[in-house]
Scaffold this motif. Structure first.
Motif, mmCIF file in Angstrom:
data_model
loop_
_atom_site.group_PDB
_atom_site.id
_atom_site.type_symbol
_atom_site.label_atom_id
_atom_site.label_comp_id
_atom_site.label_asym_id
_atom_site.label_seq_id
_atom_site.Cartn_x
_atom_site.Cartn_y
_atom_site.Cartn_z
ATOM 1 N N UNK A 42 0.837 -1.202 0.000
ATOM 2 C CA UNK A 42 0.000 0.000 0.000
ATOM 3 C C UNK A 42 0.876 1.257 0.000
ATOM 4 N N UNK A 88 1.101 4.294 -2.771
ATOM 5 C CA UNK A 88 0.907 5.711 -2.441
ATOM 6 C C UNK A 88 2.097 6.534 -2.909
ATOM 7 N N UNK A 122 2.066 7.028 -6.689
ATOM 8 C CA UNK A 122 1.048 7.985 -7.125
ATOM 9 C C UNK A 122 1.474 9.414 -6.773
ATOM 10 N N UNK A 123 2.139 9.567 -5.609
ATOM 11 C CA UNK A 123 2.595 10.905 -5.222
ATOM 12 C C UNK A 123 3.732 11.384 -6.127
ATOM 13 N N UNK A 141 -10.435 -0.963 9.331
ATOM 14 C CA UNK A 141 -10.795 -0.508 7.982
ATOM 15 C C UNK A 141 -9.589 -0.463 7.066
ATOM 16 N N UNK A 142 -8.482 0.055 7.582
ATOM 17 C CA UNK A 142 -7.299 0.199 6.735
ATOM 18 C C UNK A 142 -6.767 -1.177 6.332
ATOM 19 N N UNK A 195 -8.893 -2.299 3.642
ATOM 20 C CA UNK A 195 -8.649 -1.482 2.450
ATOM 21 C C UNK A 195 -7.393 -1.983 1.727
ATOM 22 N N UNK A 198 -9.079 2.032 -7.961
ATOM 23 C CA UNK A 198 -8.236 3.221 -7.754
ATOM 24 C C UNK A 198 -8.799 4.119 -6.655
ATOM 25 N N UNK A 199 -10.115 4.036 -6.434
ATOM 26 C CA UNK A 199 -10.714 4.850 -5.364
ATOM 27 C C UNK A 199 -10.198 4.445 -3.991
#
Lengths: 519, 415, 489
Positions: A157, A161, A164-165, A490-491, A494, A516-517
């Protein structure tokens, strides 16, 4: 993938309680000062016991009992390897801790003596295994997700991230292309993406879950109908019918529900008055069928079934009325003696990381009916949750990593453990506002619990009283460990979705956009 | 004597064949024993197979005495060596004396760089095909560590042969083979004299060399009562013999066994190669010692009971073993015991330390544990870094054993 | 959008007649018609007793909730103030734990995010109650000790100044010092330029007379969430302090909900939370411009700032164009909406934006069925805001002018832990809020990333902190009869 929730509860020699607390704090201090990794505490424990997810060690005091040592463990796999890993790390401390405990009587005694003898080098794990208390009911938020997998998926994950950054050029691509670009890079670093994972709930577990619940329901029905069957087989049909009707009428006279404003329904069921009327009707119907089939039609089979129906209805009605009688007269502790210093200790230990921990021990109300119902209730609730709460949601909330209830002190006390996301206030408010029924069902047999109705109603909805009651039953743990201090339930889920997406070679645009969301 | 085979010729005959077959198929036998007969015994010979019991045996050193003293006396010429001692003041003195001069910092500062350099040179010089047991591992072990100890053989003496024979006599000669004893009666005094000479020469030359021998002599000179400090000539000699004969023959056993296990598991091999190429020595060690869990140094370690002991007291398998019995602690079985080791049949390079009993536990835990843990993976590292690493086609490409010793394993790689 | 389109709280509901004379006017109205105001933070002398309240009453009187009067006055006390006035420990012990411990108690400070140096002004917060803490570790001491706050509201600056002069004179006669003063105004926009005060809860219950248009499911909360003694959102009577009856000392205090032998001190009162928050307007806008430019795609600082706040600059909700239909009623576009149906994934209003964190409405629901229940649950954690701005509006929001300005955040609630602190901890500063990971409120929290959902994937700018905590405390806002009682101490 199996996960285990258990605790070990041992009575402590009162004079040694403070020494025991010191030993436990010593473990904590050692873990918090010995750093092998730049930004991580508890490295020794994290690496030494890779199966472990959450663990607490607490000395709980009580005005009516000697203190108890509670070791609560939530881990992946079977207990044996876990204990071996833990013992390898804390062999000396664990032995010293046991030496502060009272010598158990019965079959644990020989093992205890062997482990705690001066200079003993015997393995401690067998004793801890033998002294294990299994939960009456437990809940796992991320079922079937071992820590090892969550750690891998966290790294994946973070990798996504970062890309994408760092790569604004990806923004002009379609979701399918973004997915492809991330997957290509990820495969090199995370070769496990090409291998299938163990299912979160295996087929065997799935079958067991269903079999348990069905078995429980069958047993419950059997218990309720067997009296009718037995009576009908020895006596003429009017006797079970008469007893059934008498029971129902007694129940009708003793129910207080009509004086109260109607209670709401629960989980899609109608409200209690409707159910009670229905149950009375069933008993009456059974009685009529039983006598009618016997006297006029001479169908003894049908008559027996009628008697069983009558028995079930009447018994249920009697139980409900009995509960109502008990609950009406139950004293509840409106102002538990709150020890400010104890509460301060609890508050000071809370809200340090993403998750929090609570341990509470309460006394149980007396009486045979309560004793049976609390056990049957927790037992059934456990089987129900295994099926109903697989995705980690209890009602609309998904904040619990591991929680469990267990009977301690020979069944006279009920212990509760929870490892949850967010603050204690928000955790209890969630229950008060969203899932009070289950909580009330599990806790309404506790001495001093705010007034409940029919085991599952009201109770926890009395917000302040409930919070005070819960606080006063709690103890600040001397040691508490979370294997992943910044991951919420949740994470973790996810990350599973993100990883699952990347396991798929290509995603069509709609699915890719959905994937992607999550990023 | 250079060029002599460090291993004695293999035993022949039907019995030997059955023995070696059984030896190669121990894990399922142990699996069965752990389940139905966890503490088997034949006469006065007992065996512990479960993790908890093996652990207890190792840790309970006052009752489970090491049986090494008799043969050690033969090797050491009657001078006591700590391996044969109980937990006495002498034991603590001698071990302490050696810990003070075999320093942890040496591993990082000296042994690791040296091993990396030499191992790479050996592999680079081998041109695409190498025999792992002798050419690579035994050579590296003796070269690097003897230099560290300060033990050098005069021309005509092959320390590899001497040390390996003495090791076999001490640890792997349960049947007291007279032909082996004959060789030992020649090599043991030879080694004693050799070390005595080294000590004398070093003292005479006055050379200031920073190796174990040099440090020992310095400590001796600095001490008013060398014997009480553990640095008398005889104590130094015993320690050096112990290191050479007890320690050095082991890496040539375990490193090739680890390589063989990796070669059997393509995923694991790929992972180990990746770790080697990334220079991630921690991860590499994880692969090597996990591979060894499937074929460790040996099946068991012997102990002799000095009192009656009830093993697994308080459990249903509790059994009292009488004083004088020989008890084999099967660490091979313990490391595969699913009661304490998670998924024992799965190759998992990230296991916690509790899953391994490679070096024993407690009082007599291997003195060289830290050196071995650091160096054994490095002996294989340059090979693992090579592209196209594979077995040599034919029987040479599979690890052959002679008795408990690894004998021969040839691998190829892109030069 | 002009100010008049935002319905005023006082237009929507009133305190019922039988309560209005006892309830402080501040509960019923933020006195928006009196634009000039000052908050005087008072320090009492040792053993102050209640006589200074007598002296004060000679010149100004606390305003009841009977209707708008000019000027209006509100008065509230910190725990240390009540102790200084001689209230006994038993009575003090009947106040809520949060109030007794104060905002700067060491664990609370940590949980409210105030121990983070980057979210406080340099040197740390200036004022607080400096409450005595008999348990645990000592609370953090602030340089200025505040025992009470006197809020003065007037139509214009000159009458306000007259009022202040009168009050200060009377106070100084009684030995009371104004140790900190913040002049506050009603402005259309808060200092960053956003329309403010849009979303307020609407009270209902026996103590409330509801006006038209108050059926909103989004904002209705029981009066007990704001007024002690009324039924709260958990169905209990909102708890407040009580004092023991003293036979030889008759009191005006009613019995209320107090048990026999006690009088109800809390009834018709409330707890007032005050936090002085400094805003660095130029820093904020320049940072927004830089970060927006770094995101590329022609995004502007305004665009980013609107996502950080979670509303458009004019106060309209950030909702999809389909929802903001020109035909829909003004009320709906302004405030009558949920997130679940309109914007579940936060593509219009980011999940982590300040407004969405402050009041998630039904946005945390998983299914349609849950959405309704969740609004009810969320509305158990609302606060009634009555803050104002201090300092002049910036001439050029991107030009650093060195003038101190900000928000004097004030809110009323009866259960500080379940309302104000819950919003701060569980919503604003919760790094796992709404399935997010490691992100906190971009406006109030320490600096960090903020995810802004977009296609094909989120933006994730780094947002610095430009709102800094300068001081604050929890106050007890007593009823008028309780003030009379306090004057007898």
């Amino acid at each position: 993938m199996r996960q285990t929730v258990l605790s070990v509860v041992l009575e402590v020699q009162p004079a040694s309680a403070s020494r025991l607390r010191e030993i436990i704090r010593g473990i904590r201090k050692a873990e918090e000062t010995v750093k092998t990794d730049a930004d991580w505490y508890y490295d020794r424990l994290r690496h030494g016991v890779p199966l472990l997810q959450f663990m607490s060690m607490t000395v709980c005091e009580d005005a009516q009992f000697d203190p108890v040592l509670v070791i609560e463990c939530n881990f992946d796999g079977a207990p044996g390897p876990f204990w071996a890993q833990l013992e390898n790390l804390y062999s000396k401390e664990l032995r010293d801790m046991l030496r502060c405990c009272q010598r158990p009587r019965g079959k644990l005694q020989a093992l205890f003596d062997h482990v705690t003898a001066p200079e003993s080098r015997a393995a401690i794990a067998p004793f801890l295994e033998a002294a294990t208390i299994w939960p009456a009911v437990f809940h796992i938020g991320n079922r079937g997700l071992p820590r090892e997998r969550s750690e891998r998926e966290t790294a994946l994950f973070d990798y996504c991230q970062k890309r994408l950054d760092d790569e604004p050029a990806l923004r002009s691509r379609t979701a399918t292309e973004v997915h492809a670009a991330l997957r290509t890079g990820a495969l090199a670093q995370f070769p496990w993406l090409n291998k299938p994972e163990q299912p979160q709930v295996s087929t065997a577990e799935n079958i067991a879950d269903w079999a348990n619940l069905i078995g429980f329901l069958v047993l419950a029905v059997a218990v309720l109908t067997v009296p009718g069957l037995l009576l009908r087989s020895t006596f003429p049909s009017w006797l079970p019918a008469l007893l059934g009707i008498l029971g129902t009428v007694w129940a009708g006279f003793h129910l207080n529900w009509m004086k109260d404003p109607a209670l709401p329904g629960l989980m899609g069921l109608p409200n209690p008055p409707v159910i009670i009327f229905g149950i009375g009707g069933v008993a009456l119907f059974g009685a009529v069928v039983s006598v009618g089939a016997d006297r006029f039609l001479h169908w003894s089979c049908v008559s027996t079934v009628g008697a069983m129906i009558c028995s079930a209805g009447a018994l249920l009605a009697v139980i409900l009325a009995w509960i109502d009688v008990l609950e009406t007269a139950d004293p509840s502790q409106t102002a538990p003696p709150l020890n400010e210093q104890k509460i301060r200790d609890q508050i000071a230990s809370e809200d340090r990381i993403t998750q929090n921990h609570m341990i509470s021990i309460v006394h149980l109300k007396p009486g045979v009916l309560r004793a049976i119902l609390i056990r049957a209730g927790l037992w059934g609730l456990g089987y129900f949750l295994r099926l109903q709460a697989r995705d980690g949601y209890l009602a609309s909330m998904r904040t619990i990593h591991f929680a469990h209830w267990a009977f301690v002190s020979n069944g006279s006390r009920l212990m509760f453990h929870s490892n949850f996301d967010g603050t204690w206030e928000s955790y209890l408010d969630d229950f008060i506002e969203k899932a009070h029924a289950g909580l009330t069902l599990a806790w309404s047999s506790g001495v001093g619990f705010p007034p409940a109705r029919f085991l599952a109603f009201e109770g926890a909805t009395h917000g302040l009283a409930f919070k005070n009651w819960a606080r006063h039953s709690m103890t600040a743990s001397q040691f508490w460990f979370s294997a992943y201090r910044d991951l919420t339930v949740n994470q973790i889920e996810r990350q599973v979705l993100v990883a699952d997406g990347l396991r798929t070679p290509t995603l069509p645009e709609v699915k890719a956009a959905d994937w992607a969301r999550r990023l | 004597m250079t060029g002599a085979d460090p291993l004695r010729p293999a035993a022949t005959g039907f019995g030997a064949k059955v023995g070696s077959f059984l030896f190669a198929h121990l894990p399922p036998v142990f699996g069965l024993l752990r389940w139905i007969w966890p503490v088997p015994h034949f006469g006065a010979t007992w065996m512990l197979t479960r993790y908890d019991d093996v652990r207890e045996g190792f840790l309970n050193d006052p009752a489970f005495m090491v049986p090494y003293k008799g043969k050690l006396d033969v090797i050491m010429g009657g001078v006591p060596f700590f391996l044969g001692m109980a937990d006495t003041p002498e034991y603590r003195r001698d071990v302490g004396a050696m810990r003070a001069i075999v320093r942890p910092a040496d591993i990082k500062d000296r042994l690791i760089p040296e091993m990396n350099k030499r191992a790479e040179a050996v592999v680079a010089g081998a041109n695409g095909e190498i025999e792992v047991v002798d050419t690579l591992v035994r050579q590296l072990t003796f070269d690097v560590l003897n230099e560290y100890f300060g033990v050098f053989a005069p021309p005509g003496v092959d320390l590899r042969v001497w040390a390996t024979r003495l090791f076999e006599f001490q640890f792997a000669d349960q049947s007291n083979d007279p032909s082996l004893r004959k060789e030992v009666d020649q090599y043991a005094p030879g080694l004693l004299t050799l070390i005595d000479n080294l000590i004398a020469e070093r003292r005479q030359s006055g050379a200031d060399i920073d190796d174990v021998l040099g440090r020992a002599l310095k400590a001796q000179a600095a001490s008013p009562d060398p014997e009480a400090a553990g640095y008398s000539d005889k104590q130094i000699r015993s320690a050096l013999i112990g290191f050479v004969a007890g320690g050095l023959p082991q890496p040539p056993m375990i490193a090739p066994q680890a390589m063989e296990q990796l070669l059997r598991r393509p995923d694991a091999l790929a992972g180990a190669q990746d770790a080697a190429r990334r220079d991630d020595d921690v991860a590499l060690a994880g692969y090597v010692f996990e591979a060894l869990r499937f074929d460790p140094l040996g099946p068991a370690m012997p102990r002799v009971l000095v009192e009656d002991v009830t093993v697994a007291q308080g459990t249903s398998r509790a059994v009292t073993i009488p004083k004088g019995a020989t008890v084999y602690l099967s660490f091979m079985s313990a490391m595969r015991d699913p009661r304490r080791v998670a998924d024992p049949d799965t190759f998992n390079p990230k296991r916690p330390s509790s899953d391994y009993i490679h070096f024993g536990m407690g009082l007599h835990q291997c003195f060289g544990i830290h050196i071995n843990m650091a160096l054994v993976p490095l002996m294989l590292k340059p090979l693992l870094r090579r592209e196209g690493l594979r077995r040599k086609p034919g029987p040479d490409g599979h690890l052959a054993k002679r008795g408990p010793f690894a004998d021969r394993l040839v691998v190829q790689y892109r030069p | 959008m002009s100010e008049t389109e935002v319905p005023r709280v006082s237009d929507r509901w009133k305190v019922a007649k039988e309560y209005a004379a006892d309830v402080q006017g501040l509960i019923a109205s933020p006195f928006a018609d009196l634009p000039e105001a000052a908050s005087l933070f008072l320090s009492l002398p040792e053993n102050a007793g209640g006589s200074w309240l007598h002296a004060l009453r000679q010149v100004i009187a606390v305003t009841p909730a009977l209707g708008l009067t000019d000027p209006s006055i509100a008065l509230a006390f910190t725990c240390s103030g009540l102790r200084q006035m001689g209230m006994d420990e038993a009575a003090l012990g009947s106040f809520s734990r949060e109030f007794r411990e104060g905002m700067h108690q060491i664990d609370r400070s940590r949980r409210l995010g105030d121990d983070d140096k980057t979210t406080s002004i340099p040197g740390g917060p200036v004022w607080g109650g400096n409450t005595f803490d008999p348990y645990g570790k000592q609370a953090t001491k602030t340089p200025v000790t505040v025992h009470a706050v006197l809020l003065l509201y007037a139509k214009d600056i000159s009458s306000l100044n007259g009022l202040i002069a009168k009050a200060e004179h009377a106070l100084s006669e009684a030995g009371v010092i104004v140790s900190h003063r913040v002049d506050i105004q009603v402005t259309e926009r808060e200092h960053f330029g956003f329309a403010d005060g849009v979303s307020q809860p609407i009270l209902y219950g026996p103590a409330i007379v509801s006006g038209p248009g108050t059926e909103s499911k989004w904002h209705r909360i029981p009066a007990g969430e704001v007024i002690i003694g009324q039924t709260n959102a958990h169905g209990d009577l909102a708890a407040g302090p009580i004092v023991a009856e003293v036979p030889e000392k008759p009191t005006m205090l009613g019995v209320g909900n107090a048990p026999p032998g006690y009088r109800d001190l809390g009834r018709n009162g409330s707890y007032l939370v005050i936090r002085e928050l400094q805003q660095d307007v130029a820093g904020f806008w320049n940072h927004m411009d830089t970060e927006a430019a770094a995101l590329g795609g022609g995004l502007t600082g305004e665009w980013l700032a609107e996502r950080v706040v979670g509303r458009k600059i004019d106060g309209t909700g950030l909702l999809p164009e389909t929802v903001l239909h020109p035909d829909s009623s003004v009320a709906r576009t302004v405030n009558e909406f949920g997130y679940f149906n309109e914007d579940k994934d936060g593509l219009s209003c980011p999940l982590g934006s300040h407004v969405r964190r402050s009041n998630p409405r039904d946005g945390l629901a998983r299914t349609q069925d849950e959405a309704h229940a969740l609004v009810h649950s969320v509305n158990s954690h609302r606060i009634l805001r009555c803050g104002r701005k201090f300092g002049p509006p910036p001439a050029d929001p991107r030009q650093q002018d060195g003038v101190a300005r900000g928000l004097l955040f004030m809110c009323l609630n009866t259960d500080i832990a379940r309302q104000f602190e819950f919003v701060q901890e569980t919503w604003l500063l919760n790094p796992g809020f709404a399935t997010q990971a490691d992100e906190v409120d971009p406006l109030m929290g320490p600096k960090g990333r903020m995810s802004i959902p977009a296609c094909p994937f989120r933006h994730r700018p780094k947002i610095e902190t430009f709102v800094k905590f300068a001081g604050g405390e929890y106050f007890f806002l007593p009823s008028l009869s309780a003030i009379d009682y306090l004057a007898t101490l």
